[in-house]
Design a protein around this motif. Structure first.
Motif, PDB file in Angstrom:
ATOM      1  N   VAL A 114      -8.855  -8.799   6.515  1.00 53.14           N
ATOM      2  CA  VAL A 114      -8.693  -9.252   5.191  1.00 53.14           C
ATOM      3  C   VAL A 114      -8.441 -11.061   6.375  1.00 53.14           C
ATOM      4  O   VAL A 114      -7.869 -10.836   6.942  1.00 53.14           O
ATOM      5  CB  VAL A 114      -7.750  -9.332   4.351  1.00 53.14           C
ATOM      6  N   PRO A 115      -9.283 -11.576   5.903  1.00 51.57           N
ATOM      7  CA  PRO A 115      -9.086 -12.894   6.535  1.00 51.57           C
ATOM      8  C   PRO A 115      -7.556 -13.522   6.161  1.00 51.57           C
ATOM      9  O   PRO A 115      -7.026 -13.264   4.793  1.00 51.57           O
ATOM     10  CB  PRO A 115      -9.985 -14.030   6.280  1.00 51.57           C
ATOM     11  N   ARG A 116      -7.203 -13.940   7.388  1.00 51.27           N
ATOM     12  CA  ARG A 116      -5.550 -14.138   6.937  1.00 51.27           C
ATOM     13  C   ARG A 116      -5.559 -15.511   6.051  1.00 51.27           C
ATOM     14  O   ARG A 116      -4.760 -16.515   6.728  1.00 51.27           O
ATOM     15  CB  ARG A 116      -4.734 -14.483   8.042  1.00 51.27           C
ATOM     16  N   THR A 117      -5.379 -16.090   5.358  1.00 57.01           N
ATOM     17  CA  THR A 117      -6.235 -17.393   4.756  1.00 57.01           C
ATOM     18  C   THR A 117      -5.124 -17.554   2.701  1.00 57.01           C
ATOM     19  O   THR A 117      -4.965 -16.248   3.051  1.00 57.01           O
ATOM     20  CB  THR A 117      -7.250 -17.541   4.127  1.00 57.01           C
ATOM     21  N   TRP A 118      -4.691 -18.081   3.146  1.00 54.52           N
ATOM     22  CA  TRP A 118      -4.379 -18.513   1.567  1.00 54.52           C
ATOM     23  C   TRP A 118      -4.606 -17.743   0.617  1.00 54.52           C
ATOM     24  O   TRP A 118      -4.322 -17.132  -0.559  1.00 54.52           O
ATOM     25  CB  TRP A 118      -3.503 -19.924   1.455  1.00 54.52           C
ATOM     26  N   ASP A 119      -6.196 -18.111   0.067  1.00 52.67           N
ATOM     27  CA  ASP A 119      -7.632 -17.503  -0.676  1.00 52.67           C
ATOM     28  C   ASP A 119      -7.149 -16.074  -0.237  1.00 52.67           C
ATOM     29  O   ASP A 119      -7.089 -15.370  -1.823  1.00 52.67           O
ATOM     30  CB  ASP A 119      -8.540 -17.976  -0.394  1.00 52.67           C
ATOM     31  N   ALA A 120      -7.029 -15.560   0.478  1.00 58.35           N
ATOM     32  CA  ALA A 120      -7.481 -14.081   0.784  1.00 58.35           C
ATOM     33  C   ALA A 120      -5.910 -13.460   0.254  1.00 58.35           C
ATOM     34  O   ALA A 120      -5.802 -12.312  -0.401  1.00 58.35           O
ATOM     35  CB  ALA A 120      -7.630 -13.240   2.195  1.00 58.35           C
ATOM     36  N   LEU A 121      -5.014 -14.574   0.706  1.00 57.11           N
ATOM     37  CA  LEU A 121      -3.566 -13.657   0.618  1.00 57.11           C
ATOM     38  C   LEU A 121      -3.231 -13.796  -1.188  1.00 57.11           C
ATOM     39  O   LEU A 121      -2.886 -13.136  -2.042  1.00 57.11           O
ATOM     40  CB  LEU A 121      -2.730 -14.715   1.003  1.00 57.11           C
ATOM     41  N   ASP A 122      -3.255 -14.699  -1.860  1.00 60.12           N
ATOM     42  CA  ASP A 122      -3.324 -14.879  -3.184  1.00 60.12           C
ATOM     43  C   ASP A 122      -4.382 -13.777  -3.727  1.00 60.12           C
ATOM     44  O   ASP A 122      -3.528 -12.447  -5.327  1.00 60.12           O
ATOM     45  CB  ASP A 122      -4.232 -15.876  -3.313  1.00 60.12           C
ATOM     46  N   VAL A 123      -5.093 -13.971  -3.770  1.00 56.00           N
ATOM     47  CA  VAL A 123      -6.287 -12.269  -3.829  1.00 56.00           C
ATOM     48  C   VAL A 123      -5.304 -10.827  -3.741  1.00 56.00           C
ATOM     49  O   VAL A 123      -5.344  -9.925  -4.976  1.00 56.00           O
ATOM     50  CB  VAL A 123      -7.548 -12.504  -3.292  1.00 56.00           C
ATOM     51  N   LEU A 124      -5.358 -10.762  -2.112  1.00 57.03           N
ATOM     52  CA  LEU A 124      -4.167  -9.400  -2.093  1.00 57.03           C
ATOM     53  C   LEU A 124      -2.553  -9.611  -3.078  1.00 57.03           C
ATOM     54  O   LEU A 124      -2.569  -7.769  -3.328  1.00 57.03           O
ATOM     55  CB  LEU A 124      -4.556  -9.811  -0.825  1.00 57.03           C
ATOM     56  N   CYS A 125      -2.480 -10.110  -3.310  1.00 58.73           N
ATOM     57  CA  CYS A 125      -1.359 -10.350  -3.645  1.00 58.73           C
ATOM     58  C   CYS A 125      -1.219 -10.151  -5.677  1.00 58.73           C
ATOM     59  O   CYS A 125      -0.818  -8.616  -6.123  1.00 58.73           O
ATOM     60  CB  CYS A 125       0.159 -11.412  -4.070  1.00 58.73           C
ATOM     61  N   GLU A 126      -2.164 -10.442  -5.939  1.00 59.18           N
ATOM     62  CA  GLU A 126      -2.398  -9.357  -7.265  1.00 59.18           C
ATOM     63  C   GLU A 126      -2.969  -8.914  -7.626  1.00 59.18           C
ATOM     64  O   GLU A 126      -2.738  -7.794  -8.125  1.00 59.18           O
ATOM     65  CB  GLU A 126      -3.944 -11.166  -7.966  1.00 59.18           C
ATOM     66  N   ASN A 127      -3.887  -7.947  -6.619  1.00 57.78           N
ATOM     67  CA  ASN A 127      -4.225  -6.226  -6.747  1.00 57.78           C
ATOM     68  C   ASN A 127      -3.290  -6.066  -5.751  1.00 57.78           C
ATOM     69  O   ASN A 127      -2.812  -4.679  -7.200  1.00 57.78           O
ATOM     70  CB  ASN A 127      -5.449  -7.065  -5.359  1.00 57.78           C
ATOM     71  N   VAL A 128      -2.171  -6.106  -5.424  1.00 61.71           N
ATOM     72  CA  VAL A 128      -1.013  -5.430  -5.371  1.00 61.71           C
ATOM     73  C   VAL A 128      -0.016  -5.009  -6.845  1.00 61.71           C
ATOM     74  O   VAL A 128      -0.025  -4.139  -6.585  1.00 61.71           O
ATOM     75  CB  VAL A 128      -0.406  -5.945  -4.209  1.00 61.71           C
ATOM     76  N   ARG A 129      -0.611  -6.354  -7.180  1.00 60.26           N
ATOM     77  CA  ARG A 129       0.591  -6.127  -8.656  1.00 60.26           C
ATOM     78  C   ARG A 129      -0.115  -5.431  -9.151  1.00 60.26           C
ATOM     79  O   ARG A 129       0.835  -4.140  -9.872  1.00 60.26           O
ATOM     80  CB  ARG A 129       1.127  -7.297  -8.675  1.00 60.26           C
TER      81      ARG A 129
END
Length: 439
Positions: A114-129
């Motif tokens: 996953v790219p270590r960008t804020w966009d990718a982090l936002d998406v990852l966090c929502e998916n994790v929740r």
């Protein structure tokens, strides 16, 4: 929860794992288990009080799409069946394309970074929740190994993981072999990553073997554990006493004695002596992360457009890797070539396992034929469907040339294609009829 020393349970070494001394727990690939009954070996281990942790590989929580409810339900069912105290997955994407990009769906057949960008982090966090809400036990996520780096990354690996934990409360599964892989392939210092991530969130640790070829480290899980990987484990143990450490082996399984020696080496690896903090590693990143980062607002869910932007970027990369489309700007072309060949080789290996009749029918020509097929035909529906599509192509082209092999392949395809939606039906029926009649 204290787990102790464990080993990855695989059907090929099930009896060996049962007999190994000093194994406190095991980990099983979730997708390789049935949802309604367990292999007898795992039943016996559980009766002995050995903890079994399911390890998922197919959710793709780092992908642009929200987690598939059916996949989450299947993973939850295996958790319940095993009576597991936690479940693990990866920080990776495994598919791309589809409705978000109005393009064909693509499957990687592998874990991609996953790219270590804020966009990718936002998406990852929502998916994790979403995943956490669907699973009956705590979730821990694993850092993966990578051959390629994304251009324009905004966070280091340690910062990315720290922010993920802060936002979601998810646990971490730290793979020290993957930290070593990223050191060789991407120049990232394992000590820096360990300094930056919240070690108190570690649920357990993976240790695995690999091999270096032409300056690239391949995280094979089919070679012995090397001293540099144990050195990273030592660095980690100098920062925290992890609840569990597990040896992974997925292929080319050695004798029981060798596995026992590797477990002993893992058990005996001491904490490293304290040292001065490591210098920051590339890519450069803010000194702090999350809501504390200058100019970065407090997280309140995936930002508008983040999924779409992530989908476009991941689809472009995966398409270049599996469909031969142009390499996206900023990527190392040579490294993408290495990754593309590695994906095709793994795809050929997995198809040979799920459809062992194919290499038996095609003999030594199987691998060459499959790699030629895979060069510009992306996988879109799993490895079993991939095996059928490969056989379809050969038959539609009147191959194999040998009459007996063609008849055997035709029968194999006919026995399995009934549950598959028609595809090139007319031509395939004519080819099958011709093969069976020996024309």
């Amino acid at each position: 929860m204290k787990l102790g020393i464990g080993i990855g349970w695989r059907p090929e070494i099930a009896e060996v794992v049962e007999a190994l001394p000093g194994v406190d727990w095991v980990e099983a690939v979730a997708e390789n288990l049935c949802s309604d009954h367990l292999p007898e070996s795992l039943v016996r281990l559980r009766e002995r009080g050995v903890t079994v942790v399911p390890h998922g590989v197919a959710l793709g929580l780092g992908g642009a799409d929200r987690p598939d409810p059916d996949r989450l339900a299947a993973l939850a069912a295996r958790v319940e069946l095993l009576g597991a105290p936690l479940v693990t997955e990866h920080i990776a994407f495994v598919r791309a394309g589809g409705p978000l990009t109005a393009s064909p769906a693509l499957e990687a057949g592998h874990l991609l970074p996953v790219p270590r960008t804020w966009d990718a982090l936002d998406v990852l966090c929502e998916n994790v929740r979403i995943a956490q809400d669907s699973l009956p036990v705590p979730l821990a996520l694993e850092n993966i190994a990578a051959l390629v780096s994304w251009p324009g990354e905004e966070l280091t690996e340690g910062q990315f993981l720290a922010e993920l934990v802060e936002r979601t409360g998810v646990r971490l599964l730290i793979d020290v072999a993957n930290l070593h892989t990223n050191h060789v392939n991407r120049g990232e210092d394992p000590a820096t990553a360990l300094d930056e991530l919240p070690v108190e969130a570690i649920a357990y640790v993976h240790v695995a073997g690999g091999v270096e070829k032409d300056g690239v480290w391949h995280d094979t899980h089919a070679h012995p554990v090397t001293r540099p990987v144990l050195d990273v484990l030592s660095l980690l143990r100098s920062r925290v006493d992890p609840p569990g450490v597990l040896l992974e082996r997925d292929d080319d399984f050695p004798p029981a004695e060798e596995l026992a020696r590797e477990l002993t080496a893992i058990r005996a690896t001491p904490a490293a002596a304290p040292s001065a903090p490591s210098a920051p590693s590339a890519p450069s990143a803010p000194e702090t992360v999350g809501a504390r980062t200058s100019g970065r607002p407090a997280y309140a869910g995936a930002v508008p457009g983040a999924r779409g932007r992530t989908a476009v970027a991941q689809t472009a990369l995966l398409s270049a890797l599996v469909a031969g489309t142009p390499v996206p700007d900023g990527f190392d072309r040579r490294r993408l070539g290495v990754q593309s060949r590695a994906l095709a080789a793994k795809r050929a290996d997995v198809v040979a396992k799920v459809a062992p009749e194919l290499p038996e029918i095609l003999g030594t020509g199987y691998r060459k034929e499959f790699l030629a097929y895979a060069r510009n035909r992306p996988m879109s529906g799993g490895h079993r469907r991939d095996a059928l599509a490969f056989a379809e192509l050969l038959l539609a082209e009147g191959r194999p040339a040998d009459d007996d092999s063609r008849r055997r392949l035709t029968l194999w395809w006919q026995q399995r294609a009934s549950s598959r939606p028609p595809r090139r039906a007319g031509r395939l029926v004519r080819s099958a009829r011709a093969a069976l009649l020996g024309r």
